[in-house]
Design a protein around this motif. Structure first.
Motif, PDB file in Angstrom:
ATOM      1  N   LYS A 290     110.190  27.225  19.928  1.00 51.78           N
ATOM      2  CA  LYS A 290     109.916  26.682  18.600  1.00 51.78           C
ATOM      3  C   LYS A 290     109.394  27.762  17.663  1.00 51.78           C
ATOM      4  O   LYS A 290     109.758  27.814  16.486  1.00 51.78           O
ATOM      5  CB  LYS A 290     108.880  25.552  18.731  1.00 51.78           C
ATOM      6  CG  LYS A 290     108.642  24.753  17.472  1.00 51.78           C
ATOM      7  CD  LYS A 290     107.675  23.624  17.755  1.00 51.78           C
ATOM      8  CE  LYS A 290     107.438  22.789  16.504  1.00 51.78           C
ATOM      9  NZ  LYS A 290     106.465  21.689  16.768  1.00 51.78           N
ATOM     10  N   ASN A 291     108.532  28.640  18.186  1.00 48.72           N
ATOM     11  CA  ASN A 291     107.944  29.721  17.383  1.00 48.72           C
ATOM     12  C   ASN A 291     107.960  31.018  18.181  1.00 48.72           C
ATOM     13  O   ASN A 291     106.930  31.454  18.692  1.00 48.72           O
ATOM     14  CB  ASN A 291     106.503  29.383  16.978  1.00 48.72           C
ATOM     15  CG  ASN A 291     106.420  28.215  16.022  1.00 48.72           C
ATOM     16  OD1 ASN A 291     106.984  28.243  14.945  1.00 48.72           O
ATOM     17  ND2 ASN A 291     105.712  27.178  16.431  1.00 48.72           N
TER      18      ASN A 291
ATOM     19  N   GLY B 290     104.890  34.655  12.854  1.00 52.05           N
ATOM     20  CA  GLY B 290     104.781  35.917  12.149  1.00 52.05           C
ATOM     21  C   GLY B 290     106.145  36.358  11.651  1.00 52.05           C
ATOM     22  O   GLY B 290     107.072  35.549  11.525  1.00 52.05           O
ATOM     23  N   ILE B 291     106.310  37.650  11.386  1.00 52.71           N
ATOM     24  CA  ILE B 291     107.573  38.189  10.906  1.00 52.71           C
ATOM     25  C   ILE B 291     108.117  39.164  11.935  1.00 52.71           C
ATOM     26  O   ILE B 291     107.374  39.689  12.764  1.00 52.71           O
ATOM     27  CB  ILE B 291     107.399  38.883   9.529  1.00 52.71           C
ATOM     28  CG1 ILE B 291     106.374  40.020   9.623  1.00 52.71           C
ATOM     29  CG2 ILE B 291     106.983  37.866   8.471  1.00 52.71           C
ATOM     30  CD1 ILE B 291     106.206  40.801   8.335  1.00 52.71           C
TER      31      ILE B 291
ATOM     32  N   ILE C   2      99.921  44.404  10.057  1.00 52.20           N
ATOM     33  CA  ILE C   2      99.572  44.612  11.470  1.00 52.20           C
ATOM     34  C   ILE C   2     100.802  44.319  12.318  1.00 52.20           C
ATOM     35  O   ILE C   2     101.418  43.257  12.192  1.00 52.20           O
ATOM     36  CB  ILE C   2      98.408  43.702  11.892  1.00 52.20           C
ATOM     37  CG1 ILE C   2      97.150  44.025  11.078  1.00 52.20           C
ATOM     38  CG2 ILE C   2      98.135  43.840  13.380  1.00 52.20           C
ATOM     39  CD1 ILE C   2      95.992  43.088  11.351  1.00 52.20           C
ATOM     40  N   GLN C   3     101.154  45.245  13.181  1.00 50.76           N
ATOM     41  CA  GLN C   3     102.284  45.052  14.092  1.00 50.76           C
ATOM     42  C   GLN C   3     101.771  44.956  15.525  1.00 50.76           C
ATOM     43  O   GLN C   3     101.146  45.883  16.037  1.00 50.76           O
ATOM     44  CB  GLN C   3     103.282  46.204  13.979  1.00 50.76           C
ATOM     45  CG  GLN C   3     104.514  46.019  14.859  1.00 50.76           C
ATOM     46  CD  GLN C   3     105.452  47.211  14.790  1.00 50.76           C
ATOM     47  OE1 GLN C   3     105.532  48.016  15.726  1.00 50.76           O
ATOM     48  NE2 GLN C   3     106.165  47.344  13.675  1.00 50.76           N
TER      49      GLN C   3
ATOM     50  N   ASP D 105     102.624  36.379   7.142  1.00 51.81           N
ATOM     51  CA  ASP D 105     103.589  37.345   6.617  1.00 51.81           C
ATOM     52  C   ASP D 105     103.097  38.781   6.664  1.00 51.81           C
ATOM     53  O   ASP D 105     103.801  39.696   6.216  1.00 51.81           O
ATOM     54  CB  ASP D 105     103.978  36.970   5.184  1.00 51.81           C
ATOM     55  CG  ASP D 105     102.768  36.887   4.259  1.00 51.81           C
ATOM     56  OD1 ASP D 105     101.624  37.039   4.738  1.00 51.81           O
ATOM     57  OD2 ASP D 105     102.970  36.657   3.050  1.00 51.81           O
ATOM     58  N   ARG D 106     101.907  39.008   7.164  1.00 51.96           N
ATOM     59  CA  ARG D 106     101.399  40.370   7.321  1.00 51.96           C
ATOM     60  C   ARG D 106     101.274  40.783   8.786  1.00 51.96           C
ATOM     61  O   ARG D 106     100.662  41.794   9.097  1.00 51.96           O
ATOM     62  CB  ARG D 106     100.041  40.517   6.625  1.00 51.96           C
ATOM     63  CG  ARG D 106     100.136  40.531   5.099  1.00 51.96           C
ATOM     64  CD  ARG D 106      98.795  40.804   4.474  1.00 51.96           C
ATOM     65  NE  ARG D 106      98.897  40.951   3.030  1.00 51.96           N
ATOM     66  CZ  ARG D 106      99.128  42.103   2.399  1.00 51.96           C
ATOM     67  NH1 ARG D 106      99.289  43.209   3.108  1.00 51.96           N
ATOM     68  NH2 ARG D 106      99.200  42.148   1.090  1.00 51.96           N
ATOM     69  N   ILE D 107     101.837  39.962   9.672  1.00 50.84           N
ATOM     70  CA  ILE D 107     101.768  40.277  11.103  1.00 50.84           C
ATOM     71  C   ILE D 107     103.187  40.349  11.660  1.00 50.84           C
ATOM     72  O   ILE D 107     103.926  39.362  11.639  1.00 50.84           O
ATOM     73  CB  ILE D 107     100.961  39.218  11.879  1.00 50.84           C
ATOM     74  CG1 ILE D 107      99.580  39.019  11.249  1.00 50.84           C
ATOM     75  CG2 ILE D 107     100.817  39.625  13.338  1.00 50.84           C
ATOM     76  CD1 ILE D 107      98.767  37.941  11.889  1.00 50.84           C
TER      77      ILE D 107
END
Length: 424
Positions: free
Chosen positions: A183-184, A189-190, A229-230, A333-335
């Motif tokens: 599902k996720n 995140g991106i 952040i990755q 959207d920043r991860i």
């Protein structure tokens, strides 16, 4: 924070003492609460219950419940031990969370505490006529609940710890975790990009498995410092103090010590893996059960074949087009989150069985049927990986099977020989 609190609460619920403690508190409150009936007009409406009759009933409960509670604990420990010995030690975490057994033990201990507190209160004149009647009703309800709980628990304990029941429990937990992953897959995140500087990273303060990632906290941290952040890995990955935990888009203007502390607080690392957040751990536990069944000392290919069926059912979750969460998929959207490759799920589910069952024609035939079934799933990576594993499993069996007819039959049923890649 809500998810983190939920994870902590679930860990607390798994403790064997937690639920009995709650029942004990409820029992004490119930025993003392009956006295408040004396301040109402209930006295004129209810019959006068003699203290001796209530004490006799409470004595019966107190004298039997402690013995039954000790018997319940002994039976549960035996069941837990059987699950670890016949299945896999990893299944202990699942079996020990059995709600029916915990509820039964809690009811037995709660009834014992209730009877002791009520008996002391009765013999010291704590209750009036109405209070004694309410206490009598409470005692009858407790007595009936204990009997019903005992009957249900006896049926449950007769199955708890048995191999087939343990397999079903592991499959149920794996299904929930895998369904959440499908599902996720990016934890909302991106996808990972190539814009992050790999020279700026944070290392973990602990050595172990990633158990849980607090995406909300990481998103707020990234927004506050205007960075991206990755993640280097997802729950289930093993990390050490010299491996990057996350990469940062920049280090300019950042207090790296403070950032490191907050990131390590948001990413929980422990010595063991958890089923809830790790989509591969359930597949691994099932394959471990199959490997144990295929060991020379046990030699139970039927269990391995049953496990293959469980694995196929779990992989068919990808076949459900409704499992994708189309709403609010990119909340963070920043991860950037790395996606788990499909072959890792196949490795977790089928490689141990393919290795340990290579000399058993029945197991290998069932594996080829499984790959054929998985290739019908509308997922290109699963189809290609099923073909690859079909060939790998056949090659393993080719080195182990000495009987020519078995090998010819397996070759005939092998999925990879029935299809050709576009390049072929």
């Amino acid at each position: 924070m809500k998810k983190s609190a939920l994870i902590y609460f679930n860990r607390l619920r798994e403790q064997l003492w937690f639920r009995p403690l709650i029942f004990c508190i409820i029992s004490i409150i119930g025993a003392l609460l009956a006295r408040f009936a004396d301040g109402t007009g209930l006295k004129e409406l209810v019959p006068n219950i003699k203290t001796e009759s209530i004490v006799g009933l409470l004595t019966t409960i107190s004298s039997s419940m402690l013995v039954i509670a000790i018997f319940a604990v002994s039976s549960m420990i035996a069941a837990f031990s059987a699950a670890s010995n016949t299945a896999t030690p990893r299944s202990f975490k699942i079996v020990v969370t059995d709600d029916a057994s915990k509820n039964a033990l809690s009811m037995f201990i709660g009834a014992f505490i209730f009877s002791i507190v009520s008996t002391v209160a009765l013999e010291n004149g704590y209750y009036g006529d109405a209070g004694r009647f309410v206490l009598f009703v409470f005692t009858l309800l407790f007595f009936a609940s204990v009997i019903l709980t005992f009957l249900r628990w006896v049926d449950r304990i007769s199955r708890l710890g048995r191999l087939e029941h343990t397999i079903n429990q592991v499959e149920e937990v794996a299904l929930i975790s895998l369904k959440n992953h499908i599902k996720n897959p990016l934890l909302k995140g991106i996808p990972v990009s190539n814009t992050i500087n790999k020279n700026v990273f944070i290392t973990p303060l602990k050595i172990g498995y990633i158990q849980f990632i607090d995406m909300d906290s990481l998103q707020k941290l990234a927004e506050a410092h205007h960075i991206t952040i990755q993640l280097s890995a997802t729950p289930g990955a093993y990390v050490h103090s010299n491996s990057p935990l996350v990469y940062l888009s920049t280090a300019q203007g950042l207090d790296m010590e403070d950032i490191s502390k907050k990131i390590n607080e948001a990413i929980r690392i422990g010595s063991t893996r958890l089923f809830e957040e790790d989509p591969r751990f359930g597949l691994i536990a099932l394959s471990e059960i199959a490997s144990r069944a295929l060991s020379p000392g046990i030699n139970d290919p039927g269990t391995a074949i049953q496990i293959i069926g469980s694995q196929v059912r779990l992989f068919f979750l990808w076949n459900d087009t409704n499992t994708k969460d189309e709403t609010d998929v990119t909340r963070f959207d920043r991860i950037e989150v790395p996606e788990l490759p499909t072959y890792e799920f196949f490795e977790s589910a089928f490689r141990p069985i393919s290795r340990d069952g290579a000399n058993n024609i029945e197991v290998m035939l069932r594996l080829q049927k499984a790959y054929t079934s998985l290739a019908t799933i509308n997922h290109s990576e699963i189809q290609e990986t099923a073909r690859s594993y079909s060939e790998t499993s056949y090659n393993r069996a080719k080195q182990q099977l000495s009987f020519k007819s078995d090998l010819e039959l397996l070759k005939e049923k092998s999925f990879f020989l029935k299809v050709k890649t576009p390049t072929e």
